[in-house]
Design a protein around this motif. Structure first.
Motif, PDB file in Angstrom:
ATOM      1  N   PRO A  14      -4.680   6.390   6.126  1.00 45.72           N
ATOM      2  CA  PRO A  14      -3.806   7.402   5.047  1.00 45.72           C
ATOM      3  C   PRO A  14      -3.511   8.595   5.970  1.00 45.72           C
ATOM      4  CG  PRO A  14      -5.995   6.908   4.029  1.00 45.72           C
ATOM      5  CD  PRO A  14      -5.996   6.359   5.563  1.00 45.72           C
ATOM      6  N   VAL A  15      -2.222   9.150   5.806  1.00 44.17           N
ATOM      7  CA  VAL A  15      -1.562  10.298   6.438  1.00 44.17           C
ATOM      8  C   VAL A  15      -1.318  11.390   5.275  1.00 44.17           C
ATOM      9  CG1 VAL A  15       0.159  11.137   7.886  1.00 44.17           C
ATOM     10  CG2 VAL A  15      -0.850   9.148   8.459  1.00 44.17           C
ATOM     11  N   ALA A  16      -0.664  11.095   4.468  1.00 41.13           N
ATOM     12  CA  ALA A  16      -0.261  11.806   3.269  1.00 41.13           C
ATOM     13  C   ALA A  16       0.155  11.164   2.061  1.00 41.13           C
ATOM     14  CB  ALA A  16       0.870  12.762   3.919  1.00 41.13           C
ATOM     15  N   GLU A  17      -0.044  12.074   1.006  1.00 38.44           N
ATOM     16  CA  GLU A  17       0.239  11.575  -0.325  1.00 38.44           C
ATOM     17  C   GLU A  17       0.584  12.578  -1.233  1.00 38.44           C
ATOM     18  OE1 GLU A  17      -2.662   7.772  -1.476  1.00 38.44           O
ATOM     19  OE2 GLU A  17      -3.370   9.769  -2.592  1.00 38.44           O
ATOM     20  N   PHE A  18       1.798  12.506  -1.876  1.00 38.29           N
ATOM     21  CA  PHE A  18       2.257  13.615  -2.680  1.00 38.29           C
ATOM     22  C   PHE A  18       3.489  12.986  -3.853  1.00 38.29           C
ATOM     23  CE2 PHE A  18       4.567  12.970   1.352  1.00 38.29           C
ATOM     24  CZ  PHE A  18       6.140  13.083   0.872  1.00 38.29           C
ATOM     25  N   PHE A  19       3.488  13.892  -4.668  1.00 41.05           N
ATOM     26  CA  PHE A  19       4.339  13.632  -5.803  1.00 41.05           C
ATOM     27  C   PHE A  19       5.743  14.640  -5.517  1.00 41.05           C
ATOM     28  CE2 PHE A  19       6.012  14.150 -10.185  1.00 41.05           C
ATOM     29  CZ  PHE A  19       6.111  12.843 -10.682  1.00 41.05           C
ATOM     30  N   VAL A  20       6.797  14.103  -5.948  1.00 45.00           N
ATOM     31  CA  VAL A  20       8.138  14.877  -5.987  1.00 45.00           C
ATOM     32  C   VAL A  20       8.445  14.925  -7.379  1.00 45.00           C
ATOM     33  CG1 VAL A  20      10.369  15.298  -4.946  1.00 45.00           C
ATOM     34  CG2 VAL A  20       8.588  14.344  -3.453  1.00 45.00           C
ATOM     35  N   PRO A  21       8.547  15.657  -8.314  1.00 42.04           N
ATOM     36  CA  PRO A  21       9.189  15.844  -9.452  1.00 42.04           C
ATOM     37  C   PRO A  21      10.784  15.818  -9.422  1.00 42.04           C
ATOM     38  CG  PRO A  21       8.239  18.142  -9.034  1.00 42.04           C
ATOM     39  CD  PRO A  21       7.914  17.136  -7.932  1.00 42.04           C
ATOM     40  N   GLY A  22      11.229  15.465 -10.598  1.00 42.78           N
ATOM     41  CA  GLY A  22      12.714  15.295 -10.501  1.00 42.78           C
ATOM     42  C   GLY A  22      13.356  13.725 -10.728  1.00 42.78           C
ATOM     43  N   GLU A  23      14.356  13.758 -11.069  1.00 43.84           N
ATOM     44  CA  GLU A  23      15.035  12.233 -11.351  1.00 43.84           C
ATOM     45  C   GLU A  23      15.334  11.544  -9.977  1.00 43.84           C
ATOM     46  OE1 GLU A  23      16.387   8.834 -13.354  1.00 43.84           O
ATOM     47  OE2 GLU A  23      15.409  10.739 -14.343  1.00 43.84           O
ATOM     48  N   PRO A  24      14.696  10.468  -9.718  1.00 46.90           N
ATOM     49  CA  PRO A  24      15.139   9.609  -8.580  1.00 46.90           C
ATOM     50  C   PRO A  24      16.336   9.207  -8.584  1.00 46.90           C
ATOM     51  CG  PRO A  24      12.755   8.951  -9.514  1.00 46.90           C
ATOM     52  CD  PRO A  24      13.500   9.759 -10.544  1.00 46.90           C
ATOM     53  N   LYS A  25      17.138   9.429  -7.341  1.00 51.70           N
ATOM     54  CA  LYS A  25      18.373   9.024  -7.047  1.00 51.70           C
ATOM     55  C   LYS A  25      18.507   7.939  -6.029  1.00 51.70           C
ATOM     56  CE  LYS A  25      20.200  11.819 -10.189  1.00 51.70           C
ATOM     57  NZ  LYS A  25      20.854  11.532 -11.582  1.00 51.70           N
ATOM     58  N   ALA A  26      19.224   7.015  -6.295  1.00 50.31           N
ATOM     59  CA  ALA A  26      19.630   5.958  -5.250  1.00 50.31           C
ATOM     60  C   ALA A  26      20.505   6.404  -4.104  1.00 50.31           C
ATOM     61  CB  ALA A  26      19.988   4.812  -5.973  1.00 50.31           C
ATOM     62  N   GLN A  27      20.356   5.761  -3.062  1.00 52.27           N
ATOM     63  CA  GLN A  27      21.303   6.329  -1.911  1.00 52.27           C
ATOM     64  C   GLN A  27      22.491   5.600  -2.293  1.00 52.27           C
ATOM     65  OE1 GLN A  27      21.011   8.058   0.905  1.00 52.27           O
ATOM     66  NE2 GLN A  27      22.995   7.659   1.445  1.00 52.27           N
ATOM     67  N   PRO A  28      23.888   6.427  -2.346  1.00 51.32           N
ATOM     68  CA  PRO A  28      25.136   5.664  -2.802  1.00 51.32           C
ATOM     69  C   PRO A  28      25.403   5.017  -1.555  1.00 51.32           C
ATOM     70  CG  PRO A  28      25.072   8.029  -2.349  1.00 51.32           C
ATOM     71  CD  PRO A  28      23.771   7.740  -2.342  1.00 51.32           C
TER      72      PRO A  28
END
Length: 158
Positions: A14-28
C-alpha cells in the motif's frame, strides 16, 4: 525490471488511500471541429483538479520508477437519483448501472494521478478494481482511491 522469474510473484505494498468528495466526472472524448482542430471538452476539469490536489498531498513523490507495476483500486460514488432516495430504498451504496461508463471515469482518475506526478505514466497501472455505486443515503458523491506498488519476490526467498 526483467520478466517475472518462474516460481515468483508480486506482492502489493500500500502506498496511499484517500477519498475525494464531489461528483465524479468521466473523461470526455476528444472533439474535432471544422478545419480539423481537435480539443478536449473541460467537463471533467474540476473533478480532475480535486483528485490532483488530494493525490499530491498523499503522494508528493512518484510511486516507484517507470518499470514499477502499479495497482489502483477505484470506487466511484455517484450522485444518487431521487427515485432511489425513498424510505423503502436501501440506505447503503447500490451499484450504478447507468452512465457514465466506468472506463471513462477510470481515465479521468489516472490522468489526474499522472498530472499530479503520482504516476510517471498511466501505462504503469497493470492491475486494479473499478466499482461504480450510487452513494449511500446521508452520504455524498466522491471517489475512493487506493494505490499500491508491486514488489516482486521469488518463491523460497525471505
Amino acid at each position: 525490471m526483467e520478466n517475472q522469474p518462474s516460481g515468483s510473484g508480486v506482492t502489493w505494498v500500500p502506498v496511499a488511500e484517500f477519498f475525494v468528495p464531489g461528483e465524479p466526472k468521466a473523461q470526455p472524448r476528444v472533439r474535432v471541429v471544422r478545419g480539423g482542430h481537435a480539443y478536449t471538452p473541460a467537463t471533467a476539469k474540476g473533478f480532475k483538479e480535486r483528485i490532483y490536489w488530494e493525490a499530491k498531498s498523499h503522494c508528493p513523490q512518484p510511486v516507484g520508477d517507470s518499470d514499477t507495476p502499479i495497482r489502483v483500486d477505484i470506487t466511484f460514488f455517484l450522485k444518487r437519483p431521487k427515485r432511489l432516495c425513498r424510505k423503502k430504498d436501501p440506505q447503503f451504496p447500490i451499484y450504478c448501472t447507468k452512465k457514465p461508463d466506468r472506463d471513462n471515469l477510470d481515465k479521468s482518475v489516472l490522468d489526474a494521478l499522472t498530472g499530479a506526478g503520482v504516476l510517471l505514466d498511466d501505462a504503469q497501472v497493470v492491475s486494479g478494481t473499478l466499482e461504480k455505486y450510487y452513494h449511500a443515503i446521508g452520504e455524498g458523491p466522491g471517489v475512493f482511491i487506493s494505490i499500491y506498488m508491486g514488489r516482486f519476490f521469488v518463491a523460497g526467498e525471505a
